[in-house]
Every structure is written in structure tokens, then in C-alpha cells.
Design a protein around this motif. Sequence first.
Motif, PDB file in Angstrom:
ATOM      1  N   UNK A  97       0.917  -1.302  -0.028  1.00  0.00           N
ATOM      2  CA  UNK A  97       0.069  -0.054   0.229  1.00  0.00           C
ATOM      3  C   UNK A  97       0.916   1.325  -0.094  1.00  0.00           C
ATOM      4  N   UNK A  98       1.887   1.252   0.880  1.00  0.00           N
ATOM      5  CA  UNK A  98       2.867   2.415   0.904  1.00  0.00           C
ATOM      6  C   UNK A  98       3.604   2.684  -0.458  1.00  0.00           C
ATOM      7  N   UNK A  99       3.970   1.505  -1.130  1.00  0.00           N
ATOM      8  CA  UNK A  99       4.598   1.647  -2.419  1.00  0.00           C
ATOM      9  C   UNK A  99       3.613   2.231  -3.332  1.00  0.00           C
ATOM     10  N   UNK A 100       2.445   1.763  -3.458  1.00  0.00           N
ATOM     11  CA  UNK A 100       1.623   2.375  -4.185  1.00  0.00           C
ATOM     12  C   UNK A 100       1.179   3.630  -4.268  1.00  0.00           C
ATOM     13  N   UNK A 101       0.965   4.135  -2.848  1.00  0.00           N
ATOM     14  CA  UNK A 101       0.645   5.705  -2.762  1.00  0.00           C
ATOM     15  C   UNK A 101       1.936   6.519  -3.062  1.00  0.00           C
ATOM     16  N   UNK A 102       3.153   5.878  -2.694  1.00  0.00           N
ATOM     17  CA  UNK A 102       4.443   6.811  -2.917  1.00  0.00           C
ATOM     18  C   UNK A 102       4.558   6.835  -4.559  1.00  0.00           C
ATOM     19  N   UNK A 103       4.099   5.759  -5.262  1.00  0.00           N
ATOM     20  CA  UNK A 103       4.542   6.178  -6.695  1.00  0.00           C
ATOM     21  C   UNK A 103       3.522   6.781  -7.434  1.00  0.00           C
ATOM     22  N   UNK A 104       2.254   6.233  -7.040  1.00  0.00           N
ATOM     23  CA  UNK A 104       1.031   6.540  -7.864  1.00  0.00           C
ATOM     24  C   UNK A 104       0.288   7.864  -7.217  1.00  0.00           C
ATOM     25  N   UNK A 105       0.432   8.220  -5.995  1.00  0.00           N
ATOM     26  CA  UNK A 105      -0.210   9.205  -5.366  1.00  0.00           C
ATOM     27  C   UNK A 105      -0.962   8.861  -4.048  1.00  0.00           C
ATOM     28  N   UNK A 106      -1.674   9.547  -3.148  1.00  0.00           N
ATOM     29  CA  UNK A 106      -2.108   9.183  -1.969  1.00  0.00           C
ATOM     30  C   UNK A 106      -3.656   8.493  -1.998  1.00  0.00           C
ATOM     31  N   UNK A 107      -4.174   8.538  -3.249  1.00  0.00           N
ATOM     32  CA  UNK A 107      -5.275   7.879  -3.481  1.00  0.00           C
ATOM     33  C   UNK A 107      -5.202   6.443  -4.341  1.00  0.00           C
ATOM     34  N   UNK A 108      -3.983   6.092  -4.631  1.00  0.00           N
ATOM     35  CA  UNK A 108      -3.960   5.190  -5.624  1.00  0.00           C
ATOM     36  C   UNK A 108      -4.172   3.564  -4.748  1.00  0.00           C
ATOM     37  N   UNK A 109      -4.859   2.803  -5.475  1.00  0.00           N
ATOM     38  CA  UNK A 109      -4.830   1.623  -4.932  1.00  0.00           C
ATOM     39  C   UNK A 109      -4.155   0.376  -5.706  1.00  0.00           C
ATOM     40  N   UNK A 110      -3.960  -0.842  -5.089  1.00  0.00           N
ATOM     41  CA  UNK A 110      -3.521  -1.932  -5.902  1.00  0.00           C
ATOM     42  C   UNK A 110      -4.471  -3.086  -6.001  1.00  0.00           C
ATOM     43  N   UNK A 111      -4.781  -3.505  -6.906  1.00  0.00           N
ATOM     44  CA  UNK A 111      -5.724  -4.925  -6.821  1.00  0.00           C
ATOM     45  C   UNK A 111      -4.812  -5.954  -6.565  1.00  0.00           C
ATOM     46  N   UNK A 112      -5.121  -7.015  -5.554  1.00  0.00           N
ATOM     47  CA  UNK A 112      -4.239  -8.234  -5.064  1.00  0.00           C
ATOM     48  C   UNK A 112      -5.359  -9.194  -5.174  1.00  0.00           C
TER      49      UNK A 112
END
Length: 315
Positions: free
Chosen positions: A228-243
Amino acid sequence: MGRTFIHASKIKHAARKRKHHSNFRTLIKLLNNDAYKIESSKPLKNGKLFKYWRNRRRLFSKIDSASIYMTDELWFSVTPERIACFLANFVKACMPNAERILDVFCGGGGNTIQFAMQFPYVYGVDYSIEHIYCTAKNAQSYGVDDRIWLKRGSWKKLVSKQKLSKIKYDCVFGSPPWGGPEYLRNDVYDLEQHLKPMGITKMLKSFLKLSPNVIMFLPRNSDLNQLSRATRKVLGPFAKCKVLYVKENGYMKGIFCMWGECFFNYEPASTENSRRESSEKEELSSENEELSKRKKHESTTTTKDNTVDIYDLNG
């Protein structure tokens, strides 16, 4: 291994043409010796690999009827065929018009081959010339070598020197080295410290340089908070990853982590295979054996910052 990709069906010709290069000289030796060919009925000399050899047909279904090639390392790092097939079909359903897939860390070609079953242009990259050789030979056995292009090189160097940026990839997939079977010794896998050749944040950033659609196959005990932290750091504070947690024969095999709108907006097509995929999908629940091992606050955070689903390949 040169500046361009080598067509898998012409790997012998390419090796002879560029034999002045040390990697191609090694490749010629491998080809001449028919190295790493597996005799399906003959157990491996390395006893530590026996449990993988026993499940050899799960890695490559054609291992009894066609020539399959694997180094010792590939026995525990190749994606099982059923899982690789599932992913290729899933990506095809999400991206029906896609043509070009990049498989980073292609290894023995488990995922590369299945992608080539669905897409006309599949590119494989690996640091090991032995792995490139095995991928090419295995692709020939599956009859998809005409759809695969290969390149040897360090991922760090290839990205930093922009060696791969001339091609427009619809999707970048990677199953980075987890550190061998020892990855399960810890309850939670540290994606920043143990993932090779770089941590999850740098890895994600490097993949996104080549395509907005990214998929990684990671250990089932991965730290989803780090994800989650990597996703927000790279793509922005509201970005999500599908797992997607993938189960086979009652066991959790790993997780597919996906970035890209097409994976979140996925709707099964009206095909028998897609209907089966849809029926296999179920929402994450506290009863799930694998996730129940996580701390309560961690489970809450991961479901908030990531979209988490479970796919059981056995239905």
C-alpha cells in the motif's frame, strides 16, 4: 546480449552470428550440448529438488511428451503452468485489444509461454543466459517460439539505460526473485528488503516507466502494508493496488498484484472460461485461513488501501 531482442525461433542463428560476444558463446555451448534437458522419468541428482520434480507436471504439462529444459534454480522459481495460464487468460479478458506483453525475469518461460498463447508479441528479459536458453527451448516445445522475443540483461541496467523503452508495451509483468524457498521462513515477507533486484517501491516505479498496466507475482506472505505504501508513494495518495490471492489444490500459492484501471474495471466476457473465472471469485473474508494469520489492524488497513480478492483454481 546485444541491443535488440532475439527471436526465440532464431536463437541458434543469432548465437552463431554474434559468437564474438561471450554470452552468445555460452549460448552456443548450451545449444550444442542440449544442456538442462529434463528426463521426466528420471529423478534429479540433487535430492533437495525431489519435491519439485515430483510435481513436475504442474510446472510444465508437456514434460512427459516434449523436451523441457530447466536449471536447478528454475525448479523452484518457474510459475506452475495452471497459474500462468490463469493469469494470461485474466489479462486477455481485461485487455482484449492488447498485443505486446513484457515478461521481466522470464526464467524458464512458464509465464512467457502462456502469454504467447494469448498475445502475438511477448518479450522476455532475464539476467541469466541459461534462463534465456531454457525459455527459448521450452517455447519451441509449446509451439509459441514465433511469438516470443528474448533479451539477457540486468533489470537495473536495462531500465537505467532505457534499453527497453523503444517498444510500447500494453502490460509489464514480473515475477521477481523471492530469495528461494527460504522466503517462507518469516511470517511476513519484507517486500523492500528481500525482493530482488530491488525493493517493491523501486520495482514498481521501474515497471511503470514502460507501461501504466503492471502485474507482479509475489509471495503469499507479502507485507500488504508495504504494498500500500509503495503504491501511494509512486502513484499518489489515493492510488490502490488490486491483489489476487491464488489458491490451487487447497494451498495459497502467491499473490498477483495489479496496477492499472483495466484490472479494476474488469468485467468477465460472455465465454465459458470467463464465466468460470467469475464463479471462482469471492470477496476477502475474515474466515480465510491465510489472511487470518495477519494482525487485526493490518487486515483492516490492507482491505482499505488495496482491493483484495481470492481466486481458487480448483473452483
